[in-house]
Design an enzyme around this catalytic site. Structure first.
Site, mmCIF file in Angstrom:
data_model
loop_
_atom_site.group_PDB
_atom_site.id
_atom_site.type_symbol
_atom_site.label_atom_id
_atom_site.label_comp_id
_atom_site.label_asym_id
_atom_site.label_seq_id
_atom_site.Cartn_x
_atom_site.Cartn_y
_atom_site.Cartn_z
ATOM 1 N N TRP A 67 0.801 -1.218 0.000
ATOM 2 C CA TRP A 67 0.000 0.000 0.000
ATOM 3 C C TRP A 67 0.843 1.283 0.000
ATOM 4 O O TRP A 67 0.306 2.357 0.155
ATOM 5 C CB TRP A 67 -0.919 0.008 1.234
ATOM 6 C CG TRP A 67 -1.736 -1.229 1.361
ATOM 7 C CD1 TRP A 67 -2.967 -1.449 0.826
ATOM 8 C CD2 TRP A 67 -1.372 -2.437 2.056
ATOM 9 N NE1 TRP A 67 -3.405 -2.712 1.146
ATOM 10 C CE2 TRP A 67 -2.445 -3.347 1.904
ATOM 11 C CE3 TRP A 67 -0.253 -2.838 2.800
ATOM 12 C CZ2 TRP A 67 -2.419 -4.627 2.457
ATOM 13 C CZ3 TRP A 67 -0.228 -4.112 3.349
ATOM 14 C CH2 TRP A 67 -1.304 -4.987 3.180
ATOM 15 N N ASP A 68 2.162 1.185 -0.135
ATOM 16 C CA ASP A 68 3.051 2.344 -0.019
ATOM 17 C C ASP A 68 2.950 2.971 1.368
ATOM 18 O O ASP A 68 2.951 4.190 1.523
ATOM 19 C CB ASP A 68 2.733 3.383 -1.105
ATOM 20 C CG ASP A 68 3.812 4.458 -1.232
ATOM 21 O OD1 ASP A 68 4.900 4.285 -0.654
ATOM 22 O OD2 ASP A 68 3.546 5.491 -1.876
ATOM 23 N N TYR A 69 2.869 2.129 2.388
ATOM 24 C CA TYR A 69 2.811 2.601 3.771
ATOM 25 C C TYR A 69 4.235 2.743 4.328
ATOM 26 O O TYR A 69 4.640 2.034 5.255
ATOM 27 C CB TYR A 69 1.977 1.655 4.632
ATOM 28 C CG TYR A 69 0.486 1.756 4.438
ATOM 29 C CD1 TYR A 69 -0.114 2.899 3.903
ATOM 30 C CD2 TYR A 69 -0.355 0.709 4.804
ATOM 31 C CE1 TYR A 69 -1.489 2.986 3.736
ATOM 32 C CE2 TYR A 69 -1.731 0.785 4.647
ATOM 33 C CZ TYR A 69 -2.298 1.921 4.104
ATOM 34 O OH TYR A 69 -3.660 2.002 3.945
ATOM 35 N N ASP A 70 4.992 3.663 3.736
ATOM 36 C CA ASP A 70 6.340 3.953 4.214
ATOM 37 C C ASP A 70 6.337 4.344 5.682
ATOM 38 O O ASP A 70 5.361 4.897 6.202
ATOM 39 C CB ASP A 70 6.939 5.141 3.452
ATOM 40 C CG ASP A 70 7.231 4.833 2.001
ATOM 41 O OD1 ASP A 70 7.396 3.650 1.669
ATOM 42 O OD2 ASP A 70 7.288 5.786 1.206
ATOM 43 N N LYS B 70 2.076 5.899 7.930
ATOM 44 C CA LYS B 70 0.995 6.389 7.087
ATOM 45 C C LYS B 70 -0.352 5.744 7.422
ATOM 46 O O LYS B 70 -1.401 6.264 7.039
ATOM 47 C CB LYS B 70 1.325 6.142 5.613
ATOM 48 C CG LYS B 70 2.466 6.984 5.063
ATOM 49 C CD LYS B 70 2.678 6.668 3.592
ATOM 50 C CE LYS B 70 3.820 7.460 2.979
ATOM 51 N NZ LYS B 70 4.011 7.132 1.551
#
Length: 658
Positions: free
Chosen positions: A337-340, A365
């Protein structure tokens, strides 16, 4: 470059008309002011990044009297034409040895007189401004080191370091701005020698961090271009010579092949990134570096990187002398999910069960806050592994569980239904409701799908690189967050190649090497407003001893965004973090409406705001000068490189009391 100087009596509206060192070890609650300058020597003031100042000259009683002291214009702006990306001005200056030091959008390093705003020197590394920097032309600041083996009259006793967009680590003399000849090659170290390097895709936006005689750098890596992107190595260099001391790769590839969790068939592992693109912090007493890591590549398909992908999406403590892992804690397993881990780790000391506990506070995030023991990485508030939705994508094996902290509560929503659809008009609401109904939507951690998935939150957070500030007097963590959802859809490779099928407005990314390309967009109504109910941005105070939200308010306004609707509720999408002072104040900009604001730290009541030449997507800082005894608050106001509706500027704005 030009300087706008205002008399102390001039009103705040003149902006638009003219368009301590303190005794603070990482996490300590003991502060002492010096009678001379009270400096701001690191990005987050103290090495552990609390963003707290002991200054009290500006306080609840008089903050309404703040006026513009000076505005400095860098001259470094790009509107996106001429083969260049748009610029942003996201720097947070530092103050040491009586000078302000900061970076511009073009990586120039500038030193100013902190009382007048007059330029003392400028250094231009002459970066290639035409490369494909995914973040646009931005840089968030510098770091400094004092070489105590040199006397004051020797060059480069005090050094200023920056990491450039075109992947160089540069050291200049703080007194003159001249390169330090004994550092690397005439003041520069080449950072391009990493596996998979590609110019532009591999770049730097955040300042280095210094501990003892080491300067440590991470990297920013463009998202979703390929399965195997450049390696997200973290490297430490000798602060005097520039010699490489050690390097650490968050997802160092194992030799040979691995077996996917969903089958017994061996696959060749392809990945990269997991890079530390945000701000790192340090604990000098423990000789530890705390590193927030991002997503392994590509962000939205993990079939070629099976397993948890440690140490991507984590906060990691490394031993400063060797780079060896002390401990790690993964916030998101096998990220899809691009949860950096975009927010900087924050080091503080909490009072728990009559004991002082040194902790690392780490946001994500997702909207979660994790509180970890600084020595071991063990959760201070319990963290539960909970079942999450499975993936229906062939070749994908999503993690069956994810770590949910039991406290503090999430700071942004993590599930919505079609009934929650919002819009300024009935047509907007009905359109948003229809879109939400069409998407796979099982709440946070619903994996990407072929039909399209509602990502809650979207990849803009929750918490972002804006981070947070800690008030040790009240035990409060001040956090600004976003409340936005996104549509994410995987596209089979053969269909992705057919451009005539790309009929929906949004971002299309190839994820070359993977069997699926990517489509994503934030869910916005036909009127361009978010499909979720406001506030889209909030400011929260979290009691970190109790793990409870003390207060939460809408932050800023999007009332004038687009100018189409007369009655938009408060709460703006925001990028740019807070600071806290002993005067009982929070200072923060970051919103679409171009203001710097001050809030009461105990109640969240807005006490003051001042217009800026452009939105201030940066974190402010504050300092006091011995020459005048005055306290200043400084913010970079330049707009955002990816928000084209915003105006751009190059203004560093300083406020003080008349």
């Amino acid at each position: 470059m030009r300087l706008e100087k205002y008399p102390q009596s001039s009103p705040v509206s003149a902006i638009l008309i003219g368009v301590t060192i303190f005794a603070l070890f990482a996490g300590s609650a003991a502060f002492a002011q010096t009678p001379a300058n009270t400096d701001w020597p690191n990005y987050g003031n103290d090495p552990g990044g609390m963003r707290y100042s002991p200054l009290t000259e500006i306080n609840r009683e008089n903050v309404a009297n703040l006026k513009v002291a000076w505005i400095f214009h860098t001259g470094d702006i790009s509107d996106g034409s001429g083969g260049r990306k748009r610029s942003g001005f996201e720097t947070t200056p530092i103050l040491v040895d009586g000078s302000l030091f900061f970076t511009t959008a073009f990586n120039r390093v500038i030193a100013l007189d902190p009382e007048t705003g007059n330029q003392r020197w400028a250094y231009d590394p002459k970066i290639d401004q035409t490369l494909d920097y995914g973040d646009g032309l931005v840089n968030r600041g510098v770091a400094t080191w004092l070489d105590r083996a040199r006397i004051a009259s020797q060059p480069c006793r005090r050094r200023i370091y920056e990491a450039t967009q075109d992947a160089r680590l540069i050291a200049v003399d703080a007194a003159t701005g001249k390169p330090c000849a004994d550092f690397g090659n005439s003041g520069q170290v080449n950072l391009t020698n990493v596996p998979g390097y590609r110019a532009g895709w591999y770049h730097m936006t955040s300042p280095p961090v210094v501990i003892d005689d080491l300067v440590v750098v991470g990297s920013a890596i463009d998202d979703n271009q390929r399965a195997a992107m450049p390696a997200g190595v973290v490297r430490a260099f000798d602060a005097r010579t520039g010699a490489l001391r050690w390097s650490w790769d968050p997802v160092a590839s194992d030799p040979g092949t691995q077996t996917a969790a969903s089958s017994k068939k061996p696959i060749e592992r392809q990945t990269g990134a997991a890079n530390a693109w945000s701000i790192m912090t340090v604990d000098p007493q423990r000789a530890l570096i705390f590193i927030p890591t991002g997503s392994a590549s590509p962000d939205y398909y993990g079939g070629l990187r099976p397993g948890d992908d440690k140490w991507a999406n984590s906060v990691v403590a490394l031993h400063a002398k060797t780079g060896a892992l002390a401990w790690g804690f993964q916030l998101v397993h096998h990220d899809l999910w691009d949860y950096d881990t975009a927010s900087p780790p924050l080091l503080a000391t909490l009072r728990r069960d009559a004991h002082d506990v040194p902790v690392v506070i780490q946001g994500n995030k997702t909207g979660f806050l994790y509180v970890l023991n600084r020595d071991t990485g063990a959760p201070v508030f319990p963290v539960e592994e909970r079942r999450v939705p499975h993936s229906d994508i062939p070749g994908e094996a999503a993690s069956p569980t994810q770590p949910f902290p039991t406290a503090p509560p999430p700071l942004s929503f993590q599930k919505i239904s079609a009934d929650d659809a919002w819009g300024p008009t009935p047509q907007d609401r009905e359109t948003c409701r229809t879109w939400i109904q069409s998407l796979r939507n099982e709440g946070i951690f619903t994996p990407p799908s072929l039909q399209g998935t509602l990502a809650v939150p979207g990849n803009l957070g929750g918490t972002t690189w804006s981070g947070y500030a800690f008030d040790p007097q009240n035990g409060l963590l001040i956090v600004n967050t976003n409340n936005l959802v996104a549509k994410v859809r995987l596209i089979p490779r053969a269909d992705f190649a057919r451009r005539e099928l790309r009929t929906e407005d949004g971002e299309y990314s190839p994820q070359t090497g993977a069997p699926y390309g990517l489509f994503r967009r934030f869910l916005q109504s036909p009127s361009d407003m978010p499909c979720t109910a406001p506030p889209w941005g909030t400011l929260s105070a979290v009691d970190m001893s109790e793990g409870k939200i003390r207060w939460q308010i809408p932050l800023g306004s999007m009332q004038d965004f687009g100018g189409k609707h007369p009655a938009i509720p408060p709460g703006s999408i925001n990028l740019g973090g807070p600071i806290v002072t002993a005067g009982g104040l929070i200072f923060i900009a970051g919103t679409f409406d171009p203001f710097l604001r001050a809030f009461d730290v105990e109640t969240g009541r807005e006490l003051w705001k001042a217009p800026l030449p452009a939105p201030g997507h940066a974190t402010p800082m504050t300092y006091r000068l011995s020459s005048s005894g005055k306290q200043f608050v400084v913010i970079a106001a330049g707009g955002h490189p990816k928000i084209t509706e915003e105006s751009l500027s190059d203004a560093l704005v300083a406020f003080t009391l008349p």
